[in-house]
Design a protein around this motif. Structure first.
Motif, PDB file in Angstrom:
ATOM      1  N   VAL A  18      -8.906   6.632  -3.013  1.00 17.98           N
ATOM      2  CA  VAL A  18      -8.423   5.279  -2.813  1.00 17.98           C
ATOM      3  C   VAL A  18      -8.458   4.552  -4.156  1.00 17.98           C
ATOM      4  O   VAL A  18      -9.485   4.476  -4.795  1.00 17.98           O
ATOM      5  CB  VAL A  18      -9.275   4.526  -1.762  1.00 17.98           C
ATOM      6  CG1 VAL A  18      -8.774   3.109  -1.592  1.00 17.98           C
ATOM      7  CG2 VAL A  18      -9.254   5.260  -0.441  1.00 17.98           C
ATOM      8  N   ASP A  60      -2.670  -4.929   2.398  1.00 14.28           N
ATOM      9  CA  ASP A  60      -3.743  -4.066   1.912  1.00 14.28           C
ATOM     10  C   ASP A  60      -4.256  -3.231   3.081  1.00 14.28           C
ATOM     11  O   ASP A  60      -5.098  -3.662   3.855  1.00 14.28           O
ATOM     12  CB  ASP A  60      -4.869  -4.914   1.320  1.00 14.28           C
ATOM     13  CG  ASP A  60      -5.958  -4.079   0.678  1.00 14.28           C
ATOM     14  OD1 ASP A  60      -5.824  -2.837   0.665  1.00 14.28           O
ATOM     15  OD2 ASP A  60      -6.944  -4.668   0.200  1.00 14.28           O
ATOM     16  N   GLN A  61      -3.750  -2.016   3.200  1.00 14.04           N
ATOM     17  CA  GLN A  61      -4.092  -1.126   4.309  1.00 14.04           C
ATOM     18  C   GLN A  61      -4.894   0.086   3.828  1.00 14.04           C
ATOM     19  O   GLN A  61      -4.966   1.087   4.523  1.00 14.04           O
ATOM     20  CB  GLN A  61      -2.815  -0.649   5.016  1.00 14.04           C
ATOM     21  CG  GLN A  61      -1.889  -1.743   5.460  1.00 14.04           C
ATOM     22  CD  GLN A  61      -2.481  -2.628   6.535  1.00 14.04           C
ATOM     23  OE1 GLN A  61      -3.399  -2.231   7.247  1.00 14.04           O
ATOM     24  NE2 GLN A  61      -1.967  -3.833   6.656  1.00 14.04           N
ATOM     25  N   ARG A  62      -5.518   0.010   2.653  1.00 11.51           N
ATOM     26  CA  ARG A  62      -6.192   1.167   2.067  1.00 11.51           C
ATOM     27  C   ARG A  62      -7.283   1.729   2.969  1.00 11.51           C
ATOM     28  O   ARG A  62      -7.302   2.928   3.248  1.00 11.51           O
ATOM     29  CB  ARG A  62      -6.786   0.818   0.702  1.00 11.51           C
ATOM     30  CG  ARG A  62      -5.742   0.555  -0.357  1.00 11.51           C
ATOM     31  CD  ARG A  62      -6.375   0.071  -1.626  1.00 11.51           C
ATOM     32  NE  ARG A  62      -6.950  -1.252  -1.396  1.00 11.51           N
ATOM     33  CZ  ARG A  62      -7.642  -1.927  -2.282  1.00 11.51           C
ATOM     34  NH1 ARG A  62      -7.861  -1.417  -3.468  1.00 11.51           N
ATOM     35  NH2 ARG A  62      -8.127  -3.116  -2.005  1.00 11.51           N
ATOM     36  N   THR A  63      -8.189   0.882   3.438  1.00 15.64           N
ATOM     37  CA  THR A  63      -9.291   1.385   4.270  1.00 15.64           C
ATOM     38  C   THR A  63      -8.779   1.849   5.625  1.00 15.64           C
ATOM     39  O   THR A  63      -9.241   2.868   6.144  1.00 15.64           O
ATOM     40  CB  THR A  63     -10.374   0.310   4.456  1.00 15.64           C
ATOM     41  OG1 THR A  63      -9.784  -0.868   5.000  1.00 15.64           O
ATOM     42  CG2 THR A  63     -11.046  -0.015   3.139  1.00 15.64           C
ATOM     43  N   ASN A  64      -7.818   1.126   6.191  1.00 10.72           N
ATOM     44  CA  ASN A  64      -7.258   1.523   7.483  1.00 10.72           C
ATOM     45  C   ASN A  64      -6.618   2.904   7.416  1.00 10.72           C
ATOM     46  O   ASN A  64      -6.834   3.748   8.288  1.00 10.72           O
ATOM     47  CB  ASN A  64      -6.214   0.504   7.955  1.00 10.72           C
ATOM     48  CG  ASN A  64      -6.811  -0.838   8.260  1.00 10.72           C
ATOM     49  OD1 ASN A  64      -7.981  -0.957   8.563  1.00 10.72           O
ATOM     50  ND2 ASN A  64      -5.993  -1.878   8.175  1.00 10.72           N
ATOM     51  N   SER A  81      -7.084   5.356   5.150  1.00 11.09           N
ATOM     52  CA  SER A  81      -8.039   6.433   4.881  1.00 11.09           C
ATOM     53  C   SER A  81      -8.847   6.774   6.129  1.00 11.09           C
ATOM     54  O   SER A  81      -9.053   7.952   6.438  1.00 11.09           O
ATOM     55  CB  SER A  81      -8.960   6.073   3.715  1.00 11.09           C
ATOM     56  OG  SER A  81      -9.769   4.969   4.045  1.00 11.09           O
ATOM     57  N   GLN A  82      -9.291   5.768   6.880  1.00 12.81           N
ATOM     58  CA  GLN A  82     -10.039   6.028   8.113  1.00 12.81           C
ATOM     59  C   GLN A  82      -9.164   6.717   9.153  1.00 12.81           C
ATOM     60  O   GLN A  82      -9.613   7.635   9.845  1.00 12.81           O
ATOM     61  CB  GLN A  82     -10.603   4.724   8.675  1.00 12.81           C
ATOM     62  CG  GLN A  82     -11.719   4.152   7.851  1.00 12.81           C
ATOM     63  CD  GLN A  82     -12.137   2.762   8.328  1.00 12.81           C
ATOM     64  OE1 GLN A  82     -11.546   2.195   9.233  1.00 12.81           O
ATOM     65  NE2 GLN A  82     -13.170   2.216   7.688  1.00 12.81           N
ATOM     66  N   THR A 103       0.862  -1.184   0.000  1.00 11.69           N
ATOM     67  CA  THR A 103       0.000   0.000   0.000  1.00 11.69           C
ATOM     68  C   THR A 103       0.894   1.229   0.000  1.00 11.69           C
ATOM     69  O   THR A 103       1.815   1.332   0.815  1.00 11.69           O
ATOM     70  CB  THR A 103      -0.899   0.014   1.247  1.00 11.69           C
ATOM     71  OG1 THR A 103      -1.680  -1.174   1.267  1.00 11.69           O
ATOM     72  CG2 THR A 103      -1.823   1.211   1.225  1.00 11.69           C
ATOM     73  N   ASP A 132     -13.208  13.664   3.648  1.00 11.62           N
ATOM     74  CA  ASP A 132     -13.583  12.605   2.715  1.00 11.62           C
ATOM     75  C   ASP A 132     -13.251  12.944   1.271  1.00 11.62           C
ATOM     76  O   ASP A 132     -12.822  12.085   0.508  1.00 11.62           O
ATOM     77  CB  ASP A 132     -15.080  12.309   2.815  1.00 11.62           C
ATOM     78  CG  ASP A 132     -15.431  11.528   4.063  1.00 11.62           C
ATOM     79  OD1 ASP A 132     -14.548  10.830   4.581  1.00 11.62           O
ATOM     80  OD2 ASP A 132     -16.597  11.604   4.498  1.00 11.62           O
TER      81      ASP A 132
END
Length: 119
Positions: free
Chosen positions: A116, A94-98, A100-101, A51, A111
């Motif tokens: 992403v 895969d740390q994309r959601t982590n 961004s949050q 990532t 936002d």
């Protein structure tokens, strides 16, 4: 070799959408794109992924952010110097959601400032 063969064998540039400004774009849109944080995933060997986080402003300490990412997400990572995009944070997995949050939670971005990318 045909044009199609050249396209097939060309390596994919994960940062291509940042530099792909059309001639009708103004300086304002280029300024706006520098404020956007891009979070991408790249396939490595087999199931392994990487990532990348690009576009975090210079006013933030990327090594300190990396330390928090590693602690929060239980992964390894590094900060690399890219010749065109400056310092880019790389994380294992895969740390994309982590990511961004986390960036939204600590107030680095909203936002609409996070883009992403992925499969």
């Amino acid at each position: 070799m045909t044009d199609h063969d050249a396209i097939v064998f060309r390596s994919a540039d994960p940062f291509a959408d940042v530099t792909g400004l059309s001639t009708s774009d103004t300086g304002a849109s280029a300024q706006r794109s520098s404020n956007i944080i891009h979070i991408r995933i790249q396939q490595r060997n087999g199931k392994k992924t990487l990532t990348t986080v690009q576009g975090i402003g210079d006013e933030f300490d990327k090594k300190r952010l990396l330390r928090e990412f590693k602690k929060q997400f239980a992964c390894n990572g590094t900060v690399v110097e890219h010749q065109e995009y400056g310092e880019v944070i790389q994380l294992q997995g895969d740390q994309r959601t982590n990511v961004s949050q986390f960036l939204k939670k600590i107030g680095i971005c909203q936002d609409d400032q996070v883009k992403v990318h992925g499969f």
